[in-house]
Motif scaffolding. Structure first.
Motif, mmCIF file in Angstrom:
data_model
loop_
_atom_site.group_PDB
_atom_site.id
_atom_site.type_symbol
_atom_site.label_atom_id
_atom_site.label_comp_id
_atom_site.label_asym_id
_atom_site.label_seq_id
_atom_site.Cartn_x
_atom_site.Cartn_y
_atom_site.Cartn_z
ATOM 1 N N ALA A 1 41.315 43.238 44.183
ATOM 2 C CA ALA A 1 39.606 42.632 43.516
ATOM 3 C C ALA A 1 40.187 41.306 42.711
ATOM 4 C CB ALA A 1 39.675 43.935 42.231
ATOM 5 N N ILE A 2 40.952 41.196 42.363
ATOM 6 C CA ILE A 2 41.275 39.803 41.629
ATOM 7 C C ILE A 2 41.046 39.177 43.186
ATOM 8 C CG2 ILE A 2 42.924 38.022 40.863
ATOM 9 C CD1 ILE A 2 42.540 40.240 39.115
ATOM 10 N N SER A 3 41.717 38.836 44.290
ATOM 11 C CA SER A 3 41.220 37.934 45.135
ATOM 12 C C SER A 3 39.716 38.282 45.433
ATOM 13 C CB SER A 3 41.693 38.215 46.015
ATOM 14 O OG SER A 3 41.295 39.841 47.224
ATOM 15 N N LYS A 4 39.021 38.474 45.127
ATOM 16 C CA LYS A 4 36.818 38.238 44.987
ATOM 17 C C LYS A 4 36.348 38.540 44.358
ATOM 18 C CE LYS A 4 37.886 42.407 48.936
ATOM 19 N NZ LYS A 4 36.983 43.418 49.588
ATOM 20 N N GLU A 5 37.241 38.436 42.488
ATOM 21 C CA GLU A 5 36.332 38.456 41.549
ATOM 22 C C GLU A 5 37.280 37.192 40.580
ATOM 23 O OE1 GLU A 5 34.545 37.615 38.910
ATOM 24 O OE2 GLU A 5 34.275 39.309 39.451
ATOM 25 N N LYS A 6 36.627 35.842 41.244
ATOM 26 C CA LYS A 6 37.000 34.131 40.091
ATOM 27 C C LYS A 6 37.612 34.442 39.135
ATOM 28 C CE LYS A 6 32.236 31.534 40.442
ATOM 29 N NZ LYS A 6 31.901 31.038 40.090
ATOM 30 N N ASN A 7 36.458 35.459 38.559
ATOM 31 C CA ASN A 7 36.642 35.011 36.418
ATOM 32 C C ASN A 7 38.128 36.740 36.062
ATOM 33 O OD1 ASN A 7 35.150 33.599 36.143
ATOM 34 N ND2 ASN A 7 32.904 34.642 36.614
ATOM 35 N N GLY A 8 38.046 37.086 38.009
ATOM 36 C CA GLY A 8 39.105 38.438 36.955
ATOM 37 C C GLY A 8 41.189 37.712 36.592
ATOM 38 N N ILE A 9 40.801 38.868 35.969
ATOM 39 C CA ILE A 9 43.217 39.121 35.611
ATOM 40 C C ILE A 9 43.253 40.578 36.291
ATOM 41 C CG2 ILE A 9 42.117 38.969 33.471
ATOM 42 C CD1 ILE A 9 44.711 37.636 32.824
ATOM 43 N N GLY A 10 44.055 40.200 36.010
ATOM 44 C CA GLY A 10 44.945 41.442 36.455
ATOM 45 C C GLY A 10 46.700 41.491 36.542
ATOM 46 N N TYR A 11 47.299 42.237 36.987
ATOM 47 C CA TYR A 11 48.828 42.151 36.220
ATOM 48 C C TYR A 11 49.613 43.527 37.279
ATOM 49 C CZ TYR A 11 48.255 46.145 33.463
ATOM 50 O OH TYR A 11 47.990 48.154 33.358
ATOM 51 N N GLY A 12 50.729 43.292 37.519
ATOM 52 C CA GLY A 12 51.227 44.493 39.001
ATOM 53 C C GLY A 12 52.691 43.689 39.445
#
Length: 273
Positions: free
Chosen positions: A187-198
């Motif tokens: 999802a982050i690789s496709k959404e330039k305004n995204g933030i996630g964790y793992g």
């Protein structure tokens, strides 16, 4: 032929439900640890063709529940068991369980590779995930909404972030829940305004965020995670109902051996020894 058979068994057994049969060992739990568990299983079965290993994910909470209910031999967990879970295990199995740290990890926050930011403070991350900060300009980035991605509540990483970053407070209702770390990365690789964790091992094709502490920016690197300097470092665990014996002990001995810990490094995590 023996190597091909071992690899086939891992793939085939991933689809099988239920607890282990004679001569087999089941591992269930943390999605963070699934790839690592599969690699350990593949290598162990190459040398131990009579033992079959079944590795499935579903989240740390799912694995702990399976351990309590007696439907898995080994629980993979990216967080420590809670006292309430230990009490349930004692009630069902008359044992407090056995905890074994098998690898180290650093919970990593991911940004799109075009996001100009390289670091945030823990307070800024907390504000984003509580919903107090909703625009990247509030943390020194572009004027754009922050698209927040999180894990499902059965995830040990979800619990770790809630306990260690959010101080036990609830995630923002704006956070979009995804079923696994790989889904967050995608999802982050496709959404330039995204933030996630793992987990650190999953940060491929995106930007790893550093943690800003004063004037220092601390990366989730090998040295920082092994030393504990990275503030979101953690152990990854195996849990069993009783001290391991038989095939389970042989497998765990392999996991903790130099060869097993070398696999930890190859996958992208960090050895406990």
């Amino acid at each position: 032929m023996k190597q091909l058979l071992a690899s086939f068994l891992v793939v085939f057994l991933l689809a099988l439900p239920g607890a282990a049969q004679a001569g087999s060992v089941t591992l269930k739990g943390s999605d963070t640890m699934v790839i690592l568990g599969q690699r350990w299983a593949e290598e162990f079965m190459k040398k131990n063709a009579d033992t079959k290993l079944q590795v499935t994910g579903g989240g740390s909470g799912t694995g702990i529940s399976a351990l309590i209910n007696g439907t898995t031999d080994i629980c993979m967990s990216s967080r420590p068991m809670k006292e309430a879970e230990r009490e349930k295990l004692r009630s069902r199995s008359k044992t407090p369980g056995t905890e074994i740290a098998v690898a180290k990890d650093g919970v990593t926050f991911y940004l799109h590779e075009k996001n100009p930011l390289s670091s945030l403070t823990l307070e800024q991350l907390k504000g984003i995930y509580l919903g107090d900060l909703t625009n990247w300009k509030e943390v020194g980035g572009p004027d754009a909404p922050i698209i927040v991605y999180s894990r499902e509540n059965s995830s040990g990483t979800y619990v770790f972030v809630k306990d260690n970053l959010l101080g036990g407070e609830d995630y923002s209702s704006r956070a979009q829940t995804l079923p696994g770390t790989a889904a967050v990365v995608n999802a982050i690789s496709k959404e330039k305004n995204g933030i996630g964790y793992g987990g650190a091992a999953y940060a491929k094709g995106i930007k790893e965020l550093k943690i800003k502490a004063g004037s220092e920016e601390i990366a989730p690197s090998t040295d920082n995670i092994k030393s504990g300097k990275y503030p979101l470092s953690r152990d990854l665990y195996f849990y069993l109902r009783t001290p391991p014996t038989g095939e389970a002990k042989a497998f765990i001995d392999f996991v903790l051996s130099p060869d097993g810990q070398q696999i930890v490094t190859k996958v992208g995590y960090f050895p406990v020894k």
